[in-house]
Design a protein around this motif. Structure first.
Motif, PDB file in Angstrom:
ATOM      1  N   ALA A 159       8.027  -2.087  -6.636  1.00  0.00           N
ATOM      2  CA  ALA A 159       7.833  -2.271  -5.173  1.00  0.00           C
ATOM      3  C   ALA A 159       6.293  -3.879  -5.010  1.00  0.00           C
ATOM      4  CB  ALA A 159       7.235  -0.700  -4.572  1.00  0.00           C
ATOM      5  N   LEU A 160       5.509  -3.614  -5.963  1.00  0.00           N
ATOM      6  CA  LEU A 160       5.071  -5.049  -5.984  1.00  0.00           C
ATOM      7  C   LEU A 160       5.280  -5.846  -5.765  1.00  0.00           C
ATOM      8  CD1 LEU A 160       1.735  -3.719  -8.021  1.00  0.00           C
ATOM      9  CD2 LEU A 160       2.061  -4.267  -5.427  1.00  0.00           C
ATOM     10  N   ALA A 215       0.418  -1.029   0.098  1.00  0.00           N
ATOM     11  CA  ALA A 215       0.363  -0.321  -0.327  1.00  0.00           C
ATOM     12  C   ALA A 215       0.891   1.001   0.295  1.00  0.00           C
ATOM     13  CB  ALA A 215      -0.697  -0.152   1.031  1.00  0.00           C
ATOM     14  N   ALA A 216       1.696   1.227   0.941  1.00  0.00           N
ATOM     15  CA  ALA A 216       2.975   2.508   1.058  1.00  0.00           C
ATOM     16  C   ALA A 216       3.546   2.769  -0.680  1.00  0.00           C
ATOM     17  CB  ALA A 216       4.052   2.001   1.637  1.00  0.00           C
ATOM     18  N   ALA A 217       3.560   1.582  -1.428  1.00  0.00           N
ATOM     19  CA  ALA A 217       4.122   1.663  -3.018  1.00  0.00           C
ATOM     20  C   ALA A 217       2.933   2.604  -3.619  1.00  0.00           C
ATOM     21  CB  ALA A 217       4.471   0.131  -3.559  1.00  0.00           C
ATOM     22  N   LEU A 218       1.776   1.668  -3.253  1.00  0.00           N
ATOM     23  CA  LEU A 218       0.768   2.896  -4.369  1.00  0.00           C
ATOM     24  C   LEU A 218       0.758   3.668  -3.992  1.00  0.00           C
ATOM     25  CD1 LEU A 218      -0.966  -0.136  -4.378  1.00  0.00           C
ATOM     26  CD2 LEU A 218      -0.289   0.137  -6.241  1.00  0.00           C
ATOM     27  N   SER A 219       0.691   4.313  -2.318  1.00  0.00           N
ATOM     28  CA  SER A 219       0.514   5.736  -2.395  1.00  0.00           C
ATOM     29  C   SER A 219       1.641   6.631  -2.578  1.00  0.00           C
ATOM     30  CB  SER A 219      -0.222   5.822  -0.657  1.00  0.00           C
ATOM     31  OG  SER A 219       0.572   4.839   0.296  1.00  0.00           O
ATOM     32  N   SER A 261      -1.393 -10.516  -8.032  1.00  0.00           N
ATOM     33  CA  SER A 261      -2.384  -8.475  -7.762  1.00  0.00           C
ATOM     34  C   SER A 261      -2.403  -8.607  -9.225  1.00  0.00           C
ATOM     35  CB  SER A 261      -1.499  -7.483  -6.965  1.00  0.00           C
ATOM     36  OG  SER A 261      -2.049  -6.539  -7.102  1.00  0.00           O
ATOM     37  N   ARG A 262      -2.894  -7.949  -9.526  1.00  0.00           N
ATOM     38  CA  ARG A 262      -3.778  -7.605 -10.761  1.00  0.00           C
ATOM     39  C   ARG A 262      -4.263  -6.465 -11.547  1.00  0.00           C
ATOM     40  NH1 ARG A 262      -4.195  -9.858 -16.350  1.00  0.00           N
ATOM     41  NH2 ARG A 262      -2.721 -11.493 -15.223  1.00  0.00           N
ATOM     42  N   PHE A 263      -4.259  -5.702 -12.083  1.00  0.00           N
ATOM     43  CA  PHE A 263      -4.604  -4.143 -12.589  1.00  0.00           C
ATOM     44  C   PHE A 263      -5.938  -4.046 -13.118  1.00  0.00           C
ATOM     45  CE2 PHE A 263      -1.388  -3.230  -9.951  1.00  0.00           C
ATOM     46  CZ  PHE A 263      -1.983  -2.708  -9.096  1.00  0.00           C
ATOM     47  N   GLY A 276       7.431  -6.299  -2.718  1.00  0.00           N
ATOM     48  CA  GLY A 276       6.033  -7.247  -1.904  1.00  0.00           C
ATOM     49  C   GLY A 276       5.736  -8.459  -1.378  1.00  0.00           C
ATOM     50  N   GLU A 277       5.423  -9.217  -2.706  1.00  0.00           N
ATOM     51  CA  GLU A 277       5.313 -10.293  -3.012  1.00  0.00           C
ATOM     52  C   GLU A 277       6.341 -10.600  -2.997  1.00  0.00           C
ATOM     53  OE1 GLU A 277       4.540 -10.677  -7.180  1.00  0.00           O
ATOM     54  OE2 GLU A 277       2.679  -9.896  -6.503  1.00  0.00           O
ATOM     55  N   LYS A 278       8.111 -10.575  -3.131  1.00  0.00           N
ATOM     56  CA  LYS A 278       8.640 -11.535  -1.958  1.00  0.00           C
ATOM     57  C   LYS A 278       9.025 -11.302  -0.642  1.00  0.00           C
ATOM     58  CE  LYS A 278      11.596 -11.190  -6.040  1.00  0.00           C
ATOM     59  NZ  LYS A 278      13.362 -10.492  -6.416  1.00  0.00           N
ATOM     60  N   THR A 279       8.802  -9.844  -0.009  1.00  0.00           N
ATOM     61  CA  THR A 279       9.083 -10.693   1.827  1.00  0.00           C
ATOM     62  C   THR A 279       7.081 -10.857   2.277  1.00  0.00           C
ATOM     63  OG1 THR A 279       9.282  -7.619   1.077  1.00  0.00           O
ATOM     64  CG2 THR A 279       8.331  -8.175   3.173  1.00  0.00           C
ATOM     65  N   LEU A 280       6.096 -10.986   1.198  1.00  0.00           N
ATOM     66  CA  LEU A 280       4.595 -11.914   2.192  1.00  0.00           C
ATOM     67  C   LEU A 280       5.392 -13.013   2.054  1.00  0.00           C
ATOM     68  CD1 LEU A 280       2.002  -9.561   0.253  1.00  0.00           C
ATOM     69  CD2 LEU A 280       3.296  -9.424   3.262  1.00  0.00           C
ATOM     70  N   ALA A 281       5.696 -13.811   0.576  1.00  0.00           N
ATOM     71  CA  ALA A 281       6.709 -14.847   0.640  1.00  0.00           C
ATOM     72  C   ALA A 281       7.324 -15.221   2.304  1.00  0.00           C
ATOM     73  CB  ALA A 281       6.472 -15.612  -0.816  1.00  0.00           C
ATOM     74  N   GLY A 282       8.127 -14.485   2.172  1.00  0.00           N
ATOM     75  CA  GLY A 282       8.838 -14.873   3.847  1.00  0.00           C
ATOM     76  C   GLY A 282       8.050 -14.880   4.717  1.00  0.00           C
ATOM     77  N   ARG A 283       6.705 -14.681   4.894  1.00  0.00           N
ATOM     78  CA  ARG A 283       6.228 -14.754   6.235  1.00  0.00           C
ATOM     79  C   ARG A 283       4.888 -15.436   5.905  1.00  0.00           C
ATOM     80  NH1 ARG A 283       5.081  -7.843   6.608  1.00  0.00           N
ATOM     81  NH2 ARG A 283       7.538  -7.882   6.090  1.00  0.00           N
ATOM     82  N   GLY A 284       5.382 -16.505   5.089  1.00  0.00           N
ATOM     83  CA  GLY A 284       4.097 -17.015   4.961  1.00  0.00           C
ATOM     84  C   GLY A 284       2.748 -16.816   3.958  1.00  0.00           C
ATOM     85  N   VAL A 285       3.188 -15.819   3.343  1.00  0.00           N
ATOM     86  CA  VAL A 285       1.218 -15.621   2.513  1.00  0.00           C
ATOM     87  C   VAL A 285       2.175 -15.007   0.935  1.00  0.00           C
ATOM     88  CG1 VAL A 285       0.094 -13.357   2.655  1.00  0.00           C
ATOM     89  CG2 VAL A 285       1.228 -14.521   5.238  1.00  0.00           C
ATOM     90  N   THR A 286       0.814 -15.656   0.518  1.00  0.00           N
ATOM     91  CA  THR A 286       1.200 -14.984  -1.245  1.00  0.00           C
ATOM     92  C   THR A 286      -0.305 -14.749  -1.615  1.00  0.00           C
ATOM     93  OG1 THR A 286       1.027 -17.852  -1.106  1.00  0.00           O
ATOM     94  CG2 THR A 286       0.805 -17.125  -3.412  1.00  0.00           C
TER      95      THR A 286
END
Length: 326
Positions: free
Chosen positions: A220-221, A18-22, A237-239, A224-234
């Motif tokens: 940034a997206l 969200a920070a990247a998008l804002s 994102s599609r625009f 972010g995806e890589k960061t989340l993957a390291g936390r166990g979250v997949t």
């Protein structure tokens, strides 16, 4: 507008995204030369000032009273859906909006030949470091209908000052399929959506210049995806281009200033309940305490871009808001 929030996080686990998008048109339009005006302005500057004054008063009451229902009388989509969601957030955190006041107002009224009618207004809220520019777009569906705020991206610069005015002080609209530009205004949403989804090498994306709302957001997206993957979250994102009218005004360099909207669909998943929590920009859209292993969110993003006769379009403003959680 009265419900605008600057919350940086859409999820506790994805604040980076969200920070990247804002960070960081009407069928009545004409692409005629400003020196050869066509059609007639839908209202005078004095009337536009009264429209803004009336809107300001009503929006201030809605924001300070956390009354999202009253927004239906002064706004239309996409602004309405976004500000209703923002007011739901404010009500959830019990934070009414501050008093709404505009300064440095300017008006850009195009000559039109039919309905819907529209005009743009530039303004500033806040002062000094808290100052925020607005590129408001008001529309009217038919004769006798009220003027409603349809969009309000925040330009990072005084983009509206680039709009060309004829000797009588009126602007010239540019059609979505206008020729003689680096890219037709109506093609901007699809190109921008492809870049944010697939990257700057995707077909058709070369019409957009590098910048915070284009290439940097895509990077940034991915981070972010890589960061989340390291936390166990997949995350996926599609625009896509949102189903709203693209509006544009002729600029002094024979280019165009364009308003358009994208829709972002995000899907978060985790095998461990509790990793996904509703917080930040999503507050008020879904229960915050329920254990979950999947979150699907819908976000609307308004953009303002300048398109030169030749070269690449530059995205100069935006307003982003999550509007739905599933």
């Amino acid at each position: 507008m009265p419900a605008r929030t600057t919350a940086a996080a859409a999820l506790a686990a994805s604040s980076l995204l969200a920070a990247a998008l804002s960070a960081g048109c009407s069928g009545a339009a004409s692409s005629a030369d400003p020196a050869k005006p066509a059609g007639a302005p839908p209202l005078t500057k004095a009337q536009a000032e009264r429209v803004l004054a009336s809107f300001t008063q009503a929006a201030d009451r809605a924001g300070r009273g956390l009354d999202r229902r009253s927004l239906h009388a002064i706004e239309t989509d996409p602004q309405l859906t976004m500000d209703v969601a923002a007011l739901r957030l404010r009500r959830a955190v019990k934070q009414p909006a501050a008093k709404l006041q505009f300064s440095e107002t300017t008006f850009y009224i195009p000559r039109l030949t039919g309905y819907p009618q529209w005009f743009a207004a530039g303004a500033v809220t806040g002062r000094d470091k808290q100052a925020l520019r607005h590129a408001m777009l008001f529309t009217r569906a038919k004769a006798g209908a009220p003027w409603l705020l349809a969009a309000d991206p925040h330009p990072g610069e005084a983009s509206l000052s680039k709009v060309a005015l004829d000797p009588d002080g009126y602007a010239t609209p540019v059609t979505p399929d206008a020729k003689g530009l680096a890219v037709a205004p109506g093609k901007l949403p699809a190109a921008h959506a492809a870049l944010l989804t697939e990257g700057p090498r995707a077909a058709g994306t070369s019409v957009l210049a590098e910048g915070p709302q284009t290439t940097e957001t895509y990077k940034a997206l991915k981070r972010g995806e890589k960061t989340l993957a390291g936390r166990g979250v997949t995350l996926s994102s599609r625009f896509s281009a949102a189903p709203y009218t693209v509006y544009a005004l002729r600029t002094k360099d024979r280019g165009a200033l364009v308003w358009y909207v994208l829709k972002q669909n995000e899907a978060y998943s985790s095998t461990r309940p509790g990793r996904l929590t509703v917080s930040g920009d999503l507050v008020g859209l879904a229960p915050t305490r329920a254990a979950r292993t999947r979150l699907d969110t819908t976000v609307l993003v308004q953009y303002l871009a300048t398109v030169p006769p030749k070269g690449q379009a530059t995205v100069t403003g935006m307003y982003r808001k999550a509007v739905n959680v599933r």
